[in-house]
Design a protein around this motif. Structure first.
Motif, PDB file in Angstrom:
ATOM      1  N   PHE A 166     -17.650  77.733  85.178  1.00 18.55           N
ATOM      2  CA  PHE A 166     -18.738  77.395  86.096  1.00 18.55           C
ATOM      3  C   PHE A 166     -18.703  78.236  87.366  1.00 18.55           C
ATOM      4  N   THR A 167     -18.027  79.367  87.321  1.00 22.12           N
ATOM      5  CA  THR A 167     -17.954  80.233  88.497  1.00 22.12           C
ATOM      6  C   THR A 167     -19.328  80.763  88.889  1.00 22.12           C
ATOM      7  N   LEU A 168     -20.101  81.208  87.888  1.00 20.42           N
ATOM      8  CA  LEU A 168     -21.429  81.762  88.189  1.00 20.42           C
ATOM      9  C   LEU A 168     -22.359  80.700  88.768  1.00 20.42           C
ATOM     10  N   ALA A 169     -22.271  79.483  88.256  1.00 25.21           N
ATOM     11  CA  ALA A 169     -23.093  78.404  88.803  1.00 25.21           C
ATOM     12  C   ALA A 169     -22.701  78.108  90.245  1.00 25.21           C
ATOM     13  N   SER A 170     -21.400  78.131  90.519  1.00 21.60           N
ATOM     14  CA  SER A 170     -20.924  77.877  91.877  1.00 21.60           C
ATOM     15  C   SER A 170     -21.378  78.966  92.835  1.00 21.60           C
ATOM     16  N   VAL A 171     -21.343  80.216  92.380  1.00 21.58           N
ATOM     17  CA  VAL A 171     -21.819  81.321  93.221  1.00 21.58           C
ATOM     18  C   VAL A 171     -23.302  81.146  93.525  1.00 21.58           C
ATOM     19  N   THR A 172     -24.077  80.734  92.526  1.00 26.19           N
ATOM     20  CA  THR A 172     -25.517  80.505  92.734  1.00 26.19           C
ATOM     21  C   THR A 172     -25.755  79.432  93.783  1.00 26.19           C
ATOM     22  N   ALA A 211     -38.706  80.893  96.918  1.00 29.24           N
ATOM     23  CA  ALA A 211     -37.839  81.259  95.794  1.00 29.24           C
ATOM     24  C   ALA A 211     -37.232  80.045  95.100  1.00 29.24           C
ATOM     25  N   GLU A 212     -37.710  78.839  95.393  1.00 29.88           N
ATOM     26  CA  GLU A 212     -37.131  77.626  94.819  1.00 29.88           C
ATOM     27  C   GLU A 212     -37.124  77.621  93.289  1.00 29.88           C
ATOM     28  N   PRO A 213     -38.245  77.934  92.609  1.00 27.56           N
ATOM     29  CA  PRO A 213     -38.202  77.929  91.141  1.00 27.56           C
ATOM     30  C   PRO A 213     -37.166  78.896  90.581  1.00 27.56           C
ATOM     31  N   THR A 214     -37.024  80.051  91.207  1.00 28.50           N
ATOM     32  CA  THR A 214     -36.051  81.041  90.733  1.00 28.50           C
ATOM     33  C   THR A 214     -34.627  80.496  90.840  1.00 28.50           C
ATOM     34  N   PHE A 215     -34.295  79.904  91.989  1.00 31.26           N
ATOM     35  CA  PHE A 215     -32.948  79.361  92.166  1.00 31.26           C
ATOM     36  C   PHE A 215     -32.700  78.191  91.222  1.00 31.26           C
ATOM     37  N   ALA A 216     -33.693  77.328  91.043  1.00 30.38           N
ATOM     38  CA  ALA A 216     -33.516  76.167  90.164  1.00 30.38           C
ATOM     39  C   ALA A 216     -33.257  76.609  88.726  1.00 30.38           C
ATOM     40  N   LEU A 217     -34.051  77.562  88.233  1.00 27.35           N
ATOM     41  CA  LEU A 217     -33.862  78.050  86.864  1.00 27.35           C
ATOM     42  C   LEU A 217     -32.539  78.801  86.714  1.00 27.35           C
ATOM     43  N   LEU A 226     -29.792  78.265  88.432  1.00 26.48           N
ATOM     44  CA  LEU A 226     -28.720  77.270  88.435  1.00 26.48           C
ATOM     45  C   LEU A 226     -28.592  76.596  87.079  1.00 26.48           C
ATOM     46  N   LEU A 227     -29.722  76.185  86.508  1.00 30.50           N
ATOM     47  CA  LEU A 227     -29.683  75.538  85.193  1.00 30.50           C
ATOM     48  C   LEU A 227     -29.161  76.486  84.120  1.00 30.50           C
ATOM     49  N   GLY A 228     -29.561  77.756  84.216  1.00 28.24           N
ATOM     50  CA  GLY A 228     -29.083  78.733  83.250  1.00 28.24           C
ATOM     51  C   GLY A 228     -27.579  78.965  83.352  1.00 28.24           C
ATOM     52  N   MET A 229     -27.062  79.066  84.582  1.00 34.33           N
ATOM     53  CA  MET A 229     -25.625  79.266  84.770  1.00 34.33           C
ATOM     54  C   MET A 229     -24.820  78.049  84.306  1.00 34.33           C
ATOM     55  N   LEU A 230     -25.367  76.847  84.552  1.00 37.22           N
ATOM     56  CA  LEU A 230     -24.694  75.633  84.088  1.00 37.22           C
ATOM     57  C   LEU A 230     -24.675  75.562  82.565  1.00 37.22           C
ATOM     58  N   ALA A 231     -25.799  75.931  81.942  1.00 37.84           N
ATOM     59  CA  ALA A 231     -25.846  75.928  80.476  1.00 37.84           C
ATOM     60  C   ALA A 231     -24.834  76.910  79.902  1.00 37.84           C
ATOM     61  N   PRO A 291     -36.874  70.294  98.622  1.00 37.46           N
ATOM     62  CA  PRO A 291     -36.832  71.546  97.855  1.00 37.46           C
ATOM     63  C   PRO A 291     -36.452  71.291  96.398  1.00 37.46           C
ATOM     64  N   LEU A 292     -37.053  72.053  95.496  1.00 30.48           N
ATOM     65  CA  LEU A 292     -36.862  71.839  94.065  1.00 30.48           C
ATOM     66  C   LEU A 292     -35.403  71.952  93.656  1.00 30.48           C
ATOM     67  N   THR A 293     -34.708  72.960  94.156  1.00 29.94           N
ATOM     68  CA  THR A 293     -33.305  73.168  93.760  1.00 29.94           C
ATOM     69  C   THR A 293     -32.424  72.030  94.241  1.00 29.94           C
ATOM     70  N   VAL A 294     -32.714  71.484  95.420  1.00 30.40           N
ATOM     71  CA  VAL A 294     -31.947  70.331  95.913  1.00 30.40           C
ATOM     72  C   VAL A 294     -32.171  69.127  95.014  1.00 30.40           C
ATOM     73  N   THR A 295     -33.402  68.937  94.550  1.00 25.51           N
ATOM     74  CA  THR A 295     -33.693  67.847  93.617  1.00 25.51           C
ATOM     75  C   THR A 295     -32.911  68.026  92.319  1.00 25.51           C
ATOM     76  N   VAL A 296     -32.865  69.254  91.822  1.00 24.34           N
ATOM     77  CA  VAL A 296     -32.110  69.541  90.594  1.00 24.34           C
ATOM     78  C   VAL A 296     -30.632  69.229  90.793  1.00 24.34           C
ATOM     79  N   LEU A 297     -30.075  69.643  91.925  1.00 26.68           N
ATOM     80  CA  LEU A 297     -28.664  69.359  92.197  1.00 26.68           C
ATOM     81  C   LEU A 297     -28.405  67.861  92.270  1.00 26.68           C
ATOM     82  N   SER A 298     -29.324  67.121  92.916  1.00 26.77           N
ATOM     83  CA  SER A 298     -29.159  65.670  93.022  1.00 26.77           C
ATOM     84  C   SER A 298     -29.146  65.013  91.644  1.00 26.77           C
TER      85      SER A 298
END
Length: 304
Positions: A243-249, A273-279, A281-286, A163-170
């Motif tokens: 990073f609370t919002l990123a953690s919630v995501t 919904a993988e692209p939505t979650f990945a984007l 997550l990146l937005g919350m981290l930024a 999954p895309l979001t798992v790749t992003v987290l890795s």
């Protein structure tokens, strides 16, 4: 599992797939690839579980129909027909399986002109020509051998895209490794730490680096324990305000059934919904990083 695949145009064909999970869709990584524009990339999943065979919609655009009725999830039996897009798949009995047919089914088959099973009961199956039974046995063994060879060659993950979001987290955890080493050491240097302070900074850097490396590799391999470790890390991140919002995501993402199925090796897609979650997550981290940098700059100005 055995299916008869029927397209709107052209003759149908029969396929037999080993394993207890079959992913249907247009994606070349699916177990059964369907060349139909109305099919989603990962349209549906057929599972052979303790309660028998069932089908579930994987978030497709056009839905899944069983015997003409739209379903999200439905049990299946031999003779049922699944429609995905313009493709129909008829569930066929396994070789050597005794099929129990109800009187209503016999009436339906007679009225529709459907052919009756060649050997409807075990006694008649035993009278089948030995060549046919041997060929069926060889086909089954070859399918299992091919499945095992593919599993060994590709490893436990099966070679399908994670999954895309798992790749992003890795990737994010891998990037955190050098930072987790540099930050404690720079903090110790700036504070003019003594020997004990440097030892504490070194130990912290080692723990953070080991944790980041473990999570990066575990998520990349879709190891089940990595999902639990990521949930624990995200729960800990809830108390780190930037990073609370990123953690919630991350927590919301990891709790999804599709993600759990991916880590259990049942469905590698992870959902539509993988692209939505990945984007997200990146937005919350930024946002968290921007807040952190802002706080640090404010403290430095105040310290002057």
């Amino acid at each position: 599992m055995r299916f008869e695949v029927l397209y709107r145009t052209g003759p149908g064909h029969e396929v037999q797939l080993p394993g207890r999970v079959v992913v249907l869709g247009r994606d070349p990584g699916c177990d059964l690839v369907l060349n139909d524009e109305k099919c989603s990339r990962r349209h549906a999943v057929v599972e052979d579980g303790p309660d028998g065979i069932s089908v579930r919609d994987s978030g497709s655009a056009n839905g899944v129909y069983v015997n003409g009725k739209k379903v999200e999830r439905s049990p299946l039996r031999a003779g049922d027909t699944i429609r995905v897009g313009d493709v129909r798949l008829k569930i066929l009995p396994e070789i050597g399986e005794t099929v129990v047919v109800a009187p209503d089914d016999l009436d339906l088959a007679a009225s529709s002109g459907a052919p009756s099973p060649e050997w409807p009961d075990s006694a008649q199956r035993d009278t089948a020509p030995a060549g046919i039974k041997d060929a069926a046995a060889r086909s089954t063994l070859q399918s299992r051998a091919a499945r095992e060879a593919r599993r060994v060659a590709l490893g436990p993950a099966g070679g399908a895209a994670r999954p895309l979001t798992v790749t992003v987290l890795s990737v994010l955890w891998a990037l955190c490794v050098p930072l987790s080493v540099a930050v404690p050491l720079l903090a110790a240097r700036r504070a003019g730490a003594d020997a004990f302070g440097w030892a504490l900074a070194g130990a912290s850097a080692l723990v953070f680096a080991a944790s980041g490396t473990t999570l990066a590799l575990g998520l990349r391999a879709l190891a089940p324990w990595a999902r639990h470790l990521q949930i624990a890390a995200a729960a800990l991140g809830l108390v780190v305000c930037p990073f609370t919002l990123a953690s919630v995501t991350v927590l919301f993402y990891m709790a999804r059934p599709e993600v759990k199925a991916a880590f259990e090796g049942r469905d590698r897609a992870g959902g539509t919904a993988e692209p939505t979650f990945a984007l997200s997550l990146l937005g919350m981290l930024a946002l968290g990083m921007a807040l952190t940098v802002g706080v640090i700059l404010l403290l430095l100005r105040t310290g002057r």
